[in-house]
Design an enzyme around this catalytic site. Structure first.
Site, mmCIF file in Angstrom:
data_model
loop_
_atom_site.group_PDB
_atom_site.id
_atom_site.type_symbol
_atom_site.label_atom_id
_atom_site.label_comp_id
_atom_site.label_asym_id
_atom_site.label_seq_id
_atom_site.Cartn_x
_atom_site.Cartn_y
_atom_site.Cartn_z
ATOM 1 N N ASP A 41 0.648 -1.102 0.144
ATOM 2 C CA ASP A 41 -0.099 -0.051 0.040
ATOM 3 C C ASP A 41 0.955 1.305 0.059
ATOM 4 O OD1 ASP A 41 0.786 -0.017 2.398
ATOM 5 O OD2 ASP A 41 -1.274 -0.180 3.547
ATOM 6 N N GLU B 89 -1.489 -5.599 8.999
ATOM 7 C CA GLU B 89 -0.374 -4.933 9.570
ATOM 8 C C GLU B 89 -1.824 -4.847 10.830
ATOM 9 O OE1 GLU B 89 0.304 -0.742 8.987
ATOM 10 O OE2 GLU B 89 0.687 -0.810 6.758
ATOM 11 N N GLU C 196 9.325 -4.312 10.929
ATOM 12 C CA GLU C 196 9.682 -2.478 9.670
ATOM 13 C C GLU C 196 10.078 -1.844 11.713
ATOM 14 O OE1 GLU C 196 6.833 -0.966 7.263
ATOM 15 O OE2 GLU C 196 7.685 1.243 7.150
HETATM 16 O O1 KIV Z 1 3.406 -1.642 1.699
HETATM 17 C C1 KIV Z 1 5.021 -1.271 2.138
HETATM 18 O O2 KIV Z 1 5.896 -0.875 1.138
HETATM 19 C C2 KIV Z 1 5.086 -2.277 3.068
HETATM 20 C C3 KIV Z 1 6.751 -2.061 3.606
HETATM 21 C C4 KIV Z 1 7.324 -1.338 3.018
HETATM 22 C C5 KIV Z 1 7.202 -3.813 3.959
HETATM 23 O O3 KIV Z 1 4.590 -2.645 4.040
#
Ligand code: KIV
Length: 271
Positions: A51, A122, A189
Site C-alpha cells: 500500500d 498490519e 519494520e
Molecule cells: O507497503 C509497503 O511497501 C510495505 C513495506 C514497507 C513492507 O508494507
C-alpha cells in the site's frame, strides 16, 4: 543443495524451506506490469504489492487513503507480469480492522480479482480474529509488526518502534501469536536489530526486515526508493542501487532538446 533456484516458482512453503536452510529471502515492492516484470526477471523471491503505492504511485503522504479497489488494480497489473515470485498483496486500511467478516470478504476479493497468492495485514493481537478467519478460508497471511504505517496517526511519527521494554514485549508476544495463528511469515519494520534477531531466532516462520538489521530471514525495500526514483525519502536503512531520478530527468531533458532542435526524429527514424 540450495533451496534457491531461478527456475523454481516460489510458494509460501519455499520461504519456510529457505529459513530452515539458512538462505536469505529477497522481497521488493511492485505496483505495475512493466516494473513487476523486471523485478521478477531479476530473481526476487517475493513481490509485495504494497500500500506504499499510495506514496510512490499516488503522491499521498500516508498509506491511509488506499482503497481495496486501488490495491486490486495494482495487484492485477503485477500478476500479469510475474512468473516466478510469490505475490503478496497488502490489505489496505479499513478493509480488515475490527470486523473479521469484512476482513474475509476483502481478502477473498483480492484473491479472486487479482490472482495474488497471499495477503499482508498490519498489527498483532488487535487483528488476530481477522487473520484467523482469512486463514480459515485457505488464504495465506503475512503479518507486519513494528512500524505499521496504517497506524501513523496513532504513532505520530515514523521513528523506530519497540525501543522501550513494554513495546518490545508486545512485539514478541504478537509475533508468536501470529505464528501460532498460522501466518507464513512476518515483516518487521523499523525495530532495533537486536530485537529482530532475537525474535527471528525464536520463530520457526521467516521474518522479513525493513530497517530491522541484518539478522532477519529476509529483507524488503520499496522498489522506487532502492532505484533512486524517490529521493525525498532517505532513511538510514535505505540502500540506493541506482540514481534513476538523475538518469530519467537527464533523458527527458535530452529528448526535449532533440525535439526542439529538430534533431529528432532523423531520416532513419522516419517512414
Ligand atoms: O507497503 C509497503 O511497501 C510495505 C513495506 C514497507 C513492507 O508494507
Amino acid at each position: 543443495m540450495s533451496v534457491y533456484s531461478k527456475a523454481r516458482k516460489i510458494t509460501t512453503h519455499t520461504l519456510q524451506e529457505m529459513k530452515r536452510a539458512g538462505e536469505k529471502i529477497t522481497m521488493l515492492t511492485a505496483y505495475d506490469y512493466s516494473l513487476a516484470k523486471l523485478v521478477d526477471r531479476g530473481g526476487v523471491d517475493v513481490i509485495l504489492v504494497g500500500d506504499s503505492a499510495s506514496n510512490v504511485m499516488a503522491g499521498r503522504e500516508t498509506t491511509v487513503p488506499m482503497s481495496l479497489d486501488h490495491m486490486i488494480y495494482h495487484a492485477q497489473c503485477v500478476e500479469k507480469a510475474v512468473e516466478r515470485a510469490l505475490i503478496v498483496v497488502d490489505m489496505p486500511f479499513g478493509s480488515y480492522q475490527g470486523n473479521s467478516r469484512i476482513a474475509l470478504e476483502s481478502a477473498i476479493r483480492i484473491m479472486k480479482e487479482s490472482n495474488g497468492h497471499a495477503v499482508k495485514l498490519e498489527g498483532g493481537a488487535e487483528i488476530v480474529d481477522s487473520v484467523q478467519r482469512i486463514l480459515s478460508a485457505g488464504i495465506p497471511v503475512m503479518g507486519h509488526l513494528g512500524l505499521t504505517p496504517q497506524s501513523i496517526y496513532k504513532f505520530g511519527t515514523y521513528t523506530v518502534r519497540a525501543k522501550e521494554d513494554e513495546e518490545a514485549k508486545k512485539l514478541i508476544a504478537d509475533a508468536k501469536l501470529l505464528q501460532d495463528t498460522g501466518c507464513f511469515a512476518i515483516v518487521f519494520e523499523k525495530i532495533p536489530a537486536h530485537l529482530a534477531k532475537m525474535v527471528s531466532e525464536e520463530l520457526s516462520i521467516p521474518t522479513i526486515g525493513i530497517g530491522a538489521g541484518g539478522q532477519c530471514d529476509g529483507q524488503v525495500l520499496v522498489l522506487h526508493d532502492m532505484l533512486g526514483i524517490t529521493t525525498d525519502f532517505s532513511p538510514r536503512f535505505l540502500r540506493r542501487y541506482l540514481d534513476l531520478e538523475t538518469q530519467i530527468t537527464g533523458a527527458v531533458e535530452a529528448y526535449c532538446q532533440d525535439v526542439r532542435s529538430g534533431d529528432f526524429p532523423n531520416k532513419e527514424e522516419s517512414y
